[in-house]
Scaffold this motif. Structure first.
Motif, PDB file in Angstrom:
ATOM      1  N   MET A 173       0.832  -1.212   0.000  1.00  0.00           N
ATOM      2  CA  MET A 173       0.000   0.000   0.000  1.00  0.00           C
ATOM      3  C   MET A 173       0.863   1.257   0.000  1.00  0.00           C
ATOM      4  SD  MET A 173      -3.000  -1.083   2.669  1.00  0.00           S
ATOM      5  CE  MET A 173      -4.103  -2.450   2.293  1.00  0.00           C
ATOM      6  N   TYR A 174       1.919   1.277   0.822  1.00  0.00           N
ATOM      7  CA  TYR A 174       2.813   2.437   0.824  1.00  0.00           C
ATOM      8  C   TYR A 174       3.476   2.614  -0.538  1.00  0.00           C
ATOM      9  CZ  TYR A 174       2.609   3.388   5.865  1.00  0.00           C
ATOM     10  OH  TYR A 174       2.198   3.752   7.125  1.00  0.00           O
ATOM     11  N   ALA A 175       3.824   1.503  -1.191  1.00  0.00           N
ATOM     12  CA  ALA A 175       4.459   1.598  -2.515  1.00  0.00           C
ATOM     13  C   ALA A 175       3.499   2.206  -3.538  1.00  0.00           C
ATOM     14  CB  ALA A 175       4.923   0.216  -2.966  1.00  0.00           C
ATOM     15  N   SER A 176       2.252   1.756  -3.539  1.00  0.00           N
ATOM     16  CA  SER A 176       1.299   2.323  -4.497  1.00  0.00           C
ATOM     17  C   SER A 176       1.047   3.792  -4.208  1.00  0.00           C
ATOM     18  CB  SER A 176      -0.023   1.543  -4.464  1.00  0.00           C
ATOM     19  OG  SER A 176      -0.704   1.715  -3.241  1.00  0.00           O
ATOM     20  N   HIS A 177       1.027   4.152  -2.935  1.00  0.00           N
ATOM     21  CA  HIS A 177       0.876   5.554  -2.518  1.00  0.00           C
ATOM     22  C   HIS A 177       2.028   6.396  -3.077  1.00  0.00           C
ATOM     23  CE1 HIS A 177       0.236   8.891   0.339  1.00  0.00           C
ATOM     24  NE2 HIS A 177       1.520   8.793   0.638  1.00  0.00           N
ATOM     25  N   ALA A 178       3.245   5.877  -2.959  1.00  0.00           N
ATOM     26  CA  ALA A 178       4.422   6.603  -3.443  1.00  0.00           C
ATOM     27  C   ALA A 178       4.387   6.756  -4.966  1.00  0.00           C
ATOM     28  CB  ALA A 178       5.693   5.873  -3.018  1.00  0.00           C
ATOM     29  N   ILE A 179       3.967   5.717  -5.653  1.00  0.00           N
ATOM     30  CA  ILE A 179       3.899   5.773  -7.117  1.00  0.00           C
ATOM     31  C   ILE A 179       2.883   6.803  -7.576  1.00  0.00           C
ATOM     32  CG2 ILE A 179       3.176   4.456  -9.158  1.00  0.00           C
ATOM     33  CD1 ILE A 179       4.456   1.976  -7.759  1.00  0.00           C
ATOM     34  N   LEU A 180       1.740   6.866  -6.913  1.00  0.00           N
ATOM     35  CA  LEU A 180       0.733   7.859  -7.278  1.00  0.00           C
ATOM     36  C   LEU A 180       1.281   9.281  -7.123  1.00  0.00           C
ATOM     37  CD1 LEU A 180      -2.471   6.293  -5.688  1.00  0.00           C
ATOM     38  CD2 LEU A 180      -1.957   6.512  -8.119  1.00  0.00           C
ATOM     39  N   GLY A 181       2.016   9.506  -6.025  1.00  0.00           N
ATOM     40  CA  GLY A 181       2.619  10.826  -5.826  1.00  0.00           C
ATOM     41  C   GLY A 181       3.612  11.164  -6.915  1.00  0.00           C
ATOM     42  N   ALA A 182       4.425  10.172  -7.306  1.00  0.00           N
ATOM     43  CA  ALA A 182       5.436  10.406  -8.343  1.00  0.00           C
ATOM     44  C   ALA A 182       4.801  10.661  -9.705  1.00  0.00           C
ATOM     45  CB  ALA A 182       6.385   9.212  -8.411  1.00  0.00           C
ATOM     46  N   LEU A 183       3.698   9.958 -10.001  1.00  0.00           N
ATOM     47  CA  LEU A 183       2.987  10.189 -11.258  1.00  0.00           C
ATOM     48  C   LEU A 183       2.420  11.604 -11.311  1.00  0.00           C
ATOM     49  CD1 LEU A 183       1.097   6.787 -11.677  1.00  0.00           C
ATOM     50  CD2 LEU A 183       2.753   7.746 -13.307  1.00  0.00           C
ATOM     51  N   PHE A 184       1.856  12.048 -10.203  1.00  0.00           N
ATOM     52  CA  PHE A 184       1.296  13.397 -10.152  1.00  0.00           C
ATOM     53  C   PHE A 184       2.393  14.448 -10.331  1.00  0.00           C
ATOM     54  CE2 PHE A 184      -0.001  17.175  -7.657  1.00  0.00           C
ATOM     55  CZ  PHE A 184      -1.126  17.524  -8.386  1.00  0.00           C
ATOM     56  N   GLU A 185       3.525  14.238  -9.655  1.00  0.00           N
ATOM     57  CA  GLU A 185       4.631  15.186  -9.775  1.00  0.00           C
ATOM     58  C   GLU A 185       5.165  15.238 -11.199  1.00  0.00           C
ATOM     59  OE1 GLU A 185       8.702  16.060  -7.332  1.00  0.00           O
ATOM     60  OE2 GLU A 185       8.479  14.059  -8.216  1.00  0.00           O
ATOM     61  N   ARG A 186       5.284  14.072 -11.841  1.00  0.00           N
ATOM     62  CA  ARG A 186       5.820  14.047 -13.202  1.00  0.00           C
ATOM     63  C   ARG A 186       4.920  14.799 -14.184  1.00  0.00           C
ATOM     64  NH1 ARG A 186       6.096   8.639 -16.650  1.00  0.00           N
ATOM     65  NH2 ARG A 186       3.950   9.359 -16.937  1.00  0.00           N
ATOM     66  N   GLU A 187       3.612  14.740 -13.947  1.00  0.00           N
ATOM     67  CA  GLU A 187       2.698  15.483 -14.805  1.00  0.00           C
ATOM     68  C   GLU A 187       2.905  16.987 -14.679  1.00  0.00           C
ATOM     69  OE1 GLU A 187       0.586  14.138 -17.179  1.00  0.00           O
ATOM     70  OE2 GLU A 187       1.942  12.492 -16.615  1.00  0.00           O
ATOM     71  N   ARG A 188       3.312  17.428 -13.500  1.00  0.00           N
ATOM     72  CA  ARG A 188       3.507  18.873 -13.282  1.00  0.00           C
ATOM     73  C   ARG A 188       4.891  19.345 -13.674  1.00  0.00           C
ATOM     74  NH1 ARG A 188       3.500  20.665  -8.200  1.00  0.00           N
ATOM     75  NH2 ARG A 188       4.011  18.625  -7.362  1.00  0.00           N
ATOM     76  N   THR A 189       5.920  18.517 -13.426  1.00  0.00           N
ATOM     77  CA  THR A 189       7.307  18.969 -13.596  1.00  0.00           C
ATOM     78  C   THR A 189       8.054  18.256 -14.715  1.00  0.00           C
ATOM     79  OG1 THR A 189       8.252  17.348 -12.060  1.00  0.00           O
ATOM     80  CG2 THR A 189       7.372  19.401 -11.114  1.00  0.00           C
TER      81      THR A 189
END
Length: 393
Positions: A173-189
């Motif tokens: 669950m923590y891994a999927s949480h981290a991946i979602l955050g990274a996907l969101f960041e990549r869309e912005r930056t």
């Protein structure tokens, strides 16, 4: 076949190099949100969980691998690595749960991966982290429970590790949480993260409140500390069925419990006069509540607890959970068919968007290599090449 893309992660591709629970659960959670999760498995056996009870399609494998596609590739062969790197070029995320250093030894370290796909987010799940004195040790759920302090908080006189795979699941669950955050960041930056998640820190983070009590208040937790503080009890009724109550801190629940169990005398007992007293005399109150519960059936007490608005629940078997009217109302379980293995019962994603789960893919776990031809053909491979790659050559 994979159903039409839907869900908030539709269009996101995850390539998964995982086995057992931690990585597969992370991939499943992302697949449940609509990501195209391609599980790369080593021929001829694939994920070790496939054969847990014989065959290659065990219940354990199915529960952690729904909504995915399976491709077989031998990553130790040159042809397998070349095909894998072509697949990585189409991916948004690469997820693995190898021990530290395995990807580098395969010649698939982060530098090579990013050369092929600069936008690739990687997430590696390990037992203890990438370095340190325990980095090379194998880790499974019981190891994570023990070293994190979870076992020390849960073990009673029988000293048994808890049944469910707590640390495996929460790490995924923590891994999927981290991946979602990274996907969101990549869309912005536009930047792609390299994510590391380990079982040890995940398990420690999961029980942050005992550590806070220990470091801030000097209170050393023991197995009953949580249930004392929460005023939680498991009671055996006249029909030998079990019932749980959780009074927490509001006085109204303590008053309601006295009324529900027809024990007004408990309210005048000096030992239980306030919450501190009830915590200090937990064992004695447990005896008194069990005495009361033993006089009537569980259904009788549930009716009384409902009348008095006391937090409670029957302690259910798995079949009783599936038959529970609230669970049925929520449509938590759903039957899904696989063309080769018949019907399997899935547990739906416990999250709704806009009041619905209509956007959730519902596909049975794949057979080993079920989608090799489908996926590899899109990478330009011929039928003959696909047959060789799928065999592990």
């Amino acid at each position: 076949m994979k159903t039409e893309e839907k869900g908030p992660l539709a269009g996101v591709r995850i390539v998964e190099l995982t086995a057992m629970i931690t990585g597969p659960l992370a991939g499943t959670m992302l697949a449940d949100l609509g990501a195209d999760v391609i599980k790369v498995e080593n021929p001829p056996d694939g994920d070790a969980f496939r054969s847990f009870r014989g065959g290659n399609y065990s219940p354990y494998f199915c529960t952690y691998n729904r909504n995915k596609r399976s491709v077989t590739l031998n990553l130790k062969s040159q042809a397998g690595q070349e095909a894998f790197l072509k697949l990585v070029q189409t991916a948004d995320v690469l997820l693995d749960n190898f021990r530290s250093g395995v990807m580098e030894r395969l010649g698939l370290g982060i530098e090579i991966l990013r050369q092929k796909n600069p936008r690739l987010i990687t997430c590696s799940i390990t037992g203890f982290g990438d370095d340190g004195p325990y980095a090379d040790r194998p880790a499974y759920d019981a190891v994570g429970q023990a070293i994190s302090g979870i076992s020390g908080l849960m073990l009673g006189a029988d000293a048994q590790i808890t049944g469910p795979s707590v640390v495996d699941n929460l790490t995924g669950m923590y891994a999927s949480h981290a991946i979602l955050g990274a996907l969101f960041e990549r869309e912005r930056t536009g930047s792609a993260r390299t994510i590391q998640v380990n079982m040890l820190e995940s398990a420690i983070a999961f029980i942050s409140d005992p550590f806070a009590n220990y470091t801030m208040a000097g209170v050393a937790p023991e197995p009953l500390m949580r249930v004392r503080a929460s005023q939680s009890y498991a009671l055996r009724c006249a029909d030998d069925k079990l019932l749980a109550i959780h009074m927490s801190s509001p006085t109204k629940f303590w008053v309601g419990t006295q009324k529900a169990f027809e024990r007004p005398d408990l309210g005048t007992d000096a030992r239980f006069a306030d919450r501190v007293g009830r915590m200090e005399n937990y064992e004695q109150l447990n005896v008194e509540l069990n005495k009361a519960a033993k006089l009537r059936t569980r259904d009788y007490w549930i009716e009384r607890l409902v009348e008095n608005d006391v937090p409670h629940a029957a302690i259910l078997t798995l079949q009783e959970v599936m038959d529970d009217p609230q669970v049925r109302h929520l449509e938590t379980f759903v039957d899904v068919s696989h063309p080769s293995h018949g019907t399997q019962t899935m547990i739906r994603r416990p999250v709704r968007y806009d009041g619905s789960r209509a956007d959730q893919p519902l596909n049975a776990a794949p057979d080993l290599g079920e989608h090799s031809a489908e996926v590899l053909a899109t990478l330009g491979y011929s039928d003959e090449q696909i047959a060789l790659l799928s065999s592990g050559k």
